[in-house]
Design an enzyme around this catalytic site. Structure first.
Site, PDB file in Angstrom:
ATOM      1  N   GLU A  87     -14.826 -13.860  -4.056  1.00 19.75           N
ATOM      2  CA  GLU A  87     -13.627 -14.323  -4.756  1.00 19.75           C
ATOM      3  C   GLU A  87     -12.546 -14.732  -3.775  1.00 19.75           C
ATOM      4  O   GLU A  87     -12.445 -14.176  -2.675  1.00 19.75           O
ATOM      5  CB  GLU A  87     -13.060 -13.193  -5.612  1.00 19.75           C
ATOM      6  CG  GLU A  87     -13.855 -12.970  -6.861  1.00 19.75           C
ATOM      7  CD  GLU A  87     -13.159 -12.021  -7.805  1.00 19.75           C
ATOM      8  OE1 GLU A  87     -13.612 -11.897  -8.933  1.00 19.75           O
ATOM      9  OE2 GLU A  87     -12.172 -11.387  -7.398  1.00 19.75           O
ATOM     10  N   CYS A 138     -18.100  -4.622  -0.258  1.00 17.77           N
ATOM     11  CA  CYS A 138     -17.464  -3.813   0.790  1.00 17.77           C
ATOM     12  C   CYS A 138     -18.072  -2.415   0.860  1.00 17.77           C
ATOM     13  O   CYS A 138     -18.396  -1.818  -0.168  1.00 17.77           O
ATOM     14  CB  CYS A 138     -15.967  -3.707   0.481  1.00 17.77           C
ATOM     15  SG  CYS A 138     -15.036  -2.857   1.748  1.00 17.77           S
ATOM     16  N   CYS A 145     -10.817   0.685  -6.051  1.00 19.94           N
ATOM     17  CA  CYS A 145     -11.161  -0.726  -5.871  1.00 19.94           C
ATOM     18  C   CYS A 145     -12.541  -1.030  -6.459  1.00 19.94           C
ATOM     19  O   CYS A 145     -13.521  -0.362  -6.128  1.00 19.94           O
ATOM     20  CB  CYS A 145     -11.140  -1.061  -4.384  1.00 19.94           C
ATOM     21  SG  CYS A 145     -11.788  -2.690  -4.022  1.00 19.94           S
ATOM     22  N   GLY A 196     -13.764  -7.053   0.985  1.00 19.19           N
ATOM     23  CA  GLY A 196     -14.230  -6.646   2.303  1.00 19.19           C
ATOM     24  C   GLY A 196     -13.151  -6.089   3.207  1.00 19.19           C
ATOM     25  O   GLY A 196     -11.956  -6.254   2.957  1.00 19.19           O
ATOM     26  N   GLU A 197     -13.585  -5.399   4.239  1.00 13.83           N
ATOM     27  CA  GLU A 197     -12.702  -4.875   5.288  1.00 13.83           C
ATOM     28  C   GLU A 197     -12.852  -5.830   6.487  1.00 13.83           C
ATOM     29  O   GLU A 197     -13.890  -5.818   7.168  1.00 13.83           O
ATOM     30  CB  GLU A 197     -13.117  -3.442   5.647  1.00 13.83           C
ATOM     31  CG  GLU A 197     -12.554  -2.894   6.941  1.00 13.83           C
ATOM     32  CD  GLU A 197     -11.045  -2.998   7.084  1.00 13.83           C
ATOM     33  OE1 GLU A 197     -10.325  -2.348   6.336  1.00 13.83           O
ATOM     34  OE2 GLU A 197     -10.576  -3.752   7.978  1.00 13.83           O
ATOM     35  N   SER A 228      -5.206  -7.499   6.798  1.00 10.75           N
ATOM     36  CA  SER A 228      -4.932  -6.241   6.100  1.00 10.75           C
ATOM     37  C   SER A 228      -6.137  -5.321   6.296  1.00 10.75           C
ATOM     38  O   SER A 228      -7.255  -5.673   5.937  1.00 10.75           O
ATOM     39  CB  SER A 228      -4.709  -6.527   4.616  1.00 10.75           C
ATOM     40  OG  SER A 228      -4.602  -5.319   3.917  1.00 10.75           O
ATOM     41  N   SER A 251      -3.358  -0.622   5.048  1.00  7.33           N
ATOM     42  CA  SER A 251      -3.448  -0.024   3.715  1.00  7.33           C
ATOM     43  C   SER A 251      -3.455   1.486   3.899  1.00  7.33           C
ATOM     44  O   SER A 251      -4.509   2.093   4.065  1.00  7.33           O
ATOM     45  CB  SER A 251      -4.732  -0.487   3.018  1.00  7.33           C
ATOM     46  OG  SER A 251      -4.679  -1.870   2.817  1.00  7.33           O
ATOM     47  N   LEU A 252      -2.276   2.056   3.910  1.00 10.29           N
ATOM     48  CA  LEU A 252      -2.146   3.485   4.196  1.00 10.29           C
ATOM     49  C   LEU A 252      -2.481   4.310   2.943  1.00 10.29           C
ATOM     50  O   LEU A 252      -3.317   5.205   2.992  1.00 10.29           O
ATOM     51  CB  LEU A 252      -0.717   3.771   4.665  1.00 10.29           C
ATOM     52  CG  LEU A 252      -0.416   5.179   5.126  1.00 10.29           C
ATOM     53  CD1 LEU A 252      -1.240   5.563   6.344  1.00 10.29           C
ATOM     54  CD2 LEU A 252       1.070   5.355   5.432  1.00 10.29           C
ATOM     55  N   HIS A 253      -1.819   4.027   1.873  1.00  8.27           N
ATOM     56  CA  HIS A 253      -2.075   4.597   0.540  1.00  8.27           C
ATOM     57  C   HIS A 253      -1.900   6.107   0.421  1.00  8.27           C
ATOM     58  O   HIS A 253      -1.939   6.636  -0.700  1.00  8.27           O
ATOM     59  CB  HIS A 253      -3.475   4.230   0.032  1.00  8.27           C
ATOM     60  CG  HIS A 253      -3.717   2.763  -0.085  1.00  8.27           C
ATOM     61  ND1 HIS A 253      -2.768   1.896  -0.563  1.00  8.27           N
ATOM     62  CD2 HIS A 253      -4.792   1.998   0.242  1.00  8.27           C
ATOM     63  CE1 HIS A 253      -3.253   0.665  -0.543  1.00  8.27           C
ATOM     64  NE2 HIS A 253      -4.464   0.691  -0.053  1.00  8.27           N
ATOM     65  N   CYS A 372      -8.093  -6.041  -8.739  1.00 10.57           N
ATOM     66  CA  CYS A 372      -8.957  -5.835  -7.586  1.00 10.57           C
ATOM     67  C   CYS A 372     -10.369  -6.351  -7.864  1.00 10.57           C
ATOM     68  O   CYS A 372     -11.327  -5.597  -7.917  1.00 10.57           O
ATOM     69  CB  CYS A 372      -8.953  -4.379  -7.140  1.00 10.57           C
ATOM     70  SG  CYS A 372      -9.072  -4.238  -5.366  1.00 10.57           S
TER      71      CYS A 372
HETATM   72  S1  SF4 Z   1      -9.675  -1.942  -1.113  1.00  8.40           S
HETATM   73 FE1  SF4 Z   1     -10.485  -3.305   0.473  1.00  8.40          FE
HETATM   74  S2  SF4 Z   1     -11.361  -1.871   1.990  1.00  8.40           S
HETATM   75 FE2  SF4 Z   1     -11.127  -0.702   0.083  1.00  8.40          FE
HETATM   76  S3  SF4 Z   1     -13.122  -0.907  -0.960  1.00  8.40           S
HETATM   77 FE3  SF4 Z   1     -11.759  -2.537  -1.739  1.00  8.40          FE
HETATM   78  S4  SF4 Z   1     -12.244  -4.331  -0.482  1.00  8.40           S
HETATM   79 FE4  SF4 Z   1     -13.028  -2.508   0.591  1.00  8.40          FE
END
Ligand code: SF4
Length: 399
Positions: A87, A138, A145, A196-197, A228, A251-253, A372
């Site tokens: 996406e 991911c 997510c 993805g990361e 990010s 992305s601390l969260h 998401c």
């Molecule tokens: S928020 Fe980003 S890092 Fe976390 S699972 Fe979703 S895509 Fe992966």
């Protein structure tokens, strides 16, 4: 098949076929600056050369599976040449037209996280941001997510990362045309915040950034490119060593290790929060860049009074900018709810009282199922169910 916008592949091809090198410039101009996605439309090349190049190259091999439009966003679901799904989201940032300012203030519809009553009539397009995917799904598995629920499929090569932007520029030209100064509207900001990361696809991410910054290619400002990350500490250090000069968002969260482990288990287990913050301090002192912190607002989980102060204390001397993101509720995660707006405002005020800059993200696209990657999730789950059913039918018919 090679991609025509891959500089190395194109240069090698031109040399091997004794085609003058200046053709590369014409091709780059057509693809990167004029938004052309079809080799046959590069009319600065002869028909013979276009036919020849079409034998060995493509520009666009994405298939658009779905598109969702909203005044503030367009969301694309692409099928890659290998059948996998990603996406990409475009976000349109608009200014209120002066003649509507009073009316909008009065109606209290100035952009807020709860109200998306924004139209081209009342708002003028200011800039366009693209949120791109770096992987197919991911492995990190953040609990809030949907992509994380799908598991990991593959790293995107740089060409498939870049093609998301090229496709978007072509689309934007058709949708918005030229600006008042006669240049084409196009993507101005890129954020690696899609599926993805990106740090777990480091090499392809970095090479794609080179194309983004290159004057002959997309020529975007380094200040308009943001990586990010959920906090892959060793790769943050590598960014410094490799002098990859773009903006970084973390992305601390969660302000403590226990909560981070619950929300982002894979990354939090690798490095605890103290080590992560040490790396962040090293990053900010080495680069002089200010860091952006993404912080998701989940009711009774990340938004409690105790946590407000913990976050404030953690970031207080770190020249931090925190972006509070109201969680987008999703049926795939029935146990998670978004924070109340009042709670978000209290949270913001308390963290600010520690000297930290805090903004609340305007959730562009909330109404287009941008929960998401919910659209992708639904399509993928449908595909999976269909595959399973087909498999079951095959097994039944064998019996
Ligand atoms: S928020 Fe980003 S890092 Fe976390 S699972 Fe979703 S895509 Fe992966």
């Amino acid at each position: 098949m090679n991609y025509l916008f891959d500089t190395q592949a194109l240069t090698d091809y031109l040399q091997d076929h004794k085609i003058p090198a200046f053709r590369a410039k014409q091709i780059q101009q057509a693809i990167f600056k004029e938004g052309i996605l079809d080799i046959d439309q590069i009319t600065t090349l002869s028909k013979d050369l276009r036919d020849q190049l079409s034998q060995d190259f493509v520009i666009n091999d994405f298939t658009l599976k779905e598109k969702v439009e909203w005044p503030e966003t367009t969301k694309f679901l692409f099928e890659l040449a290998d059948g996998k799904i990603i996406e990409t989201v475009l976000m349109y940032h608009r200014h209120v037209r002066p003649e509507y300012e009073d009316e909008i203030k009065q109606r209290k519809i100035l952009r807020s996280w709860t109200n998306h009553d924004i139209s081209p009539k009342t708002h003028k397009l200011n800039r366009i941001t693209i949120c791109i995917s770096s992987q197919v799904w991911c492995a990190v598995g953040c609990i809030f997510c949907v992509t994380g629920k799908l598991g990991f499929k593959k790293n995107l090569p740089r060409q498939e990362i870049l093609l998301q932007i090229l496709y978007a520029n072509n689309y934007i030209q058709g949708k918005f045309g030229k600006k008042e100064d006669g240049t084409w509207n196009r993507v101005r900001n890129v954020v690696f915040m899609g599926m993805g990361e990106p740090m777990l696809n480091y090499d392809e991410m970095v090479t794609s950034i080179e194309y983004m910054k290159d004057q002959r290619a997309l020529w975007l400002s380094k200040r308009h490119i943001t990586i990010s990350t959920s906090g892959v500490a060793d790769k943050i250090r590598q960014l410094i060593d490799d002098k990859v000069d773009v903006r970084l968002a973390l992305s601390l969260h969660a302000p403590n290790q226990e909560l981070r482990k619950e929300l982002i288990p894979m990354i939090a287990k690798r490095r605890d929060i103290d080590e992560l913050m040490e790396t962040i301090d090293y990053y900010t002192s080495s680069t002089g860049n200010r860091l952006f912190y993404e912080y998701i607002m989940i009711r009774d989980k990340t938004d409690t009074v105790e946590i407000w102060h913990q976050l404030g204390k953690l970031l207080k001397h770190r020249n931090a900018h925190v972006n509070l993101i109201p969680y987008n509720e999703n049926p795939a995660m029935p146990n998670l709810e978004t924070s109340e707006y009042d709670q978000i405002l209290k949270f913001k005020k308390t963290v600010e009282s520690h000297g930290v800059t805090v903004t609340v993200r305007d959730t562009l696209g909330r109404d287009v199922q941008w929960a998401c990657w919910q659209l992708g999730y639904e399509v993928i789950m449908k595909q999976r169910i269909e595959d399973m059913e087909a498999e079951n039918e095959a097994v039944d018919s064998d019996k």
